[in-house]
Scaffold this motif. Sequence first.
Motif, PDB file in Angstrom:
ATOM      1  N   ASN A  34     -25.744 -29.334   4.113  1.00 27.95           N
ATOM      2  CA  ASN A  34     -24.981 -29.807   2.954  1.00 27.95           C
ATOM      3  C   ASN A  34     -24.628 -28.692   1.969  1.00 27.95           C
ATOM      4  N   ARG A  35     -24.654 -27.455   2.456  1.00 28.10           N
ATOM      5  CA  ARG A  35     -24.201 -26.327   1.640  1.00 28.10           C
ATOM      6  C   ARG A  35     -22.709 -26.130   1.907  1.00 28.10           C
ATOM      7  N   SER A  36     -21.993 -25.662   0.909  1.00 26.84           N
ATOM      8  CA  SER A  36     -20.566 -25.365   1.098  1.00 26.84           C
ATOM      9  C   SER A  36     -20.416 -24.244   2.119  1.00 26.84           C
ATOM     10  N   LYS A  37     -19.374 -24.334   2.909  1.00 27.80           N
ATOM     11  CA  LYS A  37     -19.086 -23.276   3.877  1.00 27.80           C
ATOM     12  C   LYS A  37     -18.666 -22.011   3.128  1.00 27.80           C
ATOM     13  N   ASN A  39     -20.134 -19.670   1.341  1.00 31.04           N
ATOM     14  CA  ASN A  39     -20.447 -19.609  -0.084  1.00 31.04           C
ATOM     15  C   ASN A  39     -21.506 -18.588  -0.481  1.00 31.04           C
ATOM     16  N   SER A  50     -13.515 -19.115   5.648  1.00 31.07           N
ATOM     17  CA  SER A  50     -13.338 -19.234   4.203  1.00 31.07           C
ATOM     18  C   SER A  50     -12.286 -20.281   3.855  1.00 31.07           C
ATOM     19  N   GLY A  53     -13.128 -24.576   4.571  1.00 30.11           N
ATOM     20  CA  GLY A  53     -13.669 -25.389   3.487  1.00 30.11           C
ATOM     21  C   GLY A  53     -14.613 -26.481   3.944  1.00 30.11           C
ATOM     22  N   GLY A  54     -15.111 -27.229   2.987  1.00 28.41           N
ATOM     23  CA  GLY A  54     -16.007 -28.341   3.278  1.00 28.41           C
ATOM     24  C   GLY A  54     -17.468 -27.933   3.234  1.00 28.41           C
ATOM     25  N   MET A  55     -18.295 -28.862   3.667  1.00 23.73           N
ATOM     26  CA  MET A  55     -19.747 -28.689   3.631  1.00 23.73           C
ATOM     27  C   MET A  55     -20.308 -28.612   5.042  1.00 23.73           C
ATOM     28  N   TRP A  56     -21.441 -27.938   5.167  1.00 22.05           N
ATOM     29  CA  TRP A  56     -22.154 -27.900   6.445  1.00 22.05           C
ATOM     30  C   TRP A  56     -23.038 -29.143   6.544  1.00 22.05           C
ATOM     31  N   ASN A  57     -22.413 -30.301   6.701  1.00 20.18           N
ATOM     32  CA  ASN A  57     -23.193 -31.521   6.891  1.00 20.18           C
ATOM     33  C   ASN A  57     -23.628 -31.596   8.360  1.00 20.18           C
TER      34      ASN A  57
END
Length: 106
Positions: A34-37, A39, A50, A53-57
Motif C-alpha cells: 500500500n505504498r505509492s509506486k 516514491n 514513475s 502511478g498508483g499504490m503497491w496494493n
Amino acid sequence: LENGEKIYKKCGACHNYKKGSKAKIGPNLWNIVNRSKANIEGFAYSKSLSEYGGMWNYEELNNFLFKPKKYIPGTKMNFAGLKKAQDRADLILWLRQQSDNPVSLP
C-alpha cells in the motif's frame, strides 16, 4: 511466511527490506504494501514506473511479480518473475510483515 522469506532471497540481491536501510540496485522494500509506486526519495526509478502511478496494493504486487516487464513495459526491474501464484502470495505475505503496521489482509 517461511516460504515467502525463502523466496525473498531472490529479491535480496537487489533490494533491502529493513526499515531505514539504503537502496541497492532496487529500492528498499520496507513497508511496500500500500505504498505509492516510485516514491523513495533519491532513487532513480524508470520513467515508465514513475508515470504508471498508483499504490503497491496486493493485486498490483501480484501482477508485477508475475512478469514485471510485461506488466509495466520499460521498468528497470530485471527479473523474470514468479510463475507460481502461491510463491507470489507467500512473498507478498512476507513483505507485508516488513512494516511497523502491516496492512490488513484482503
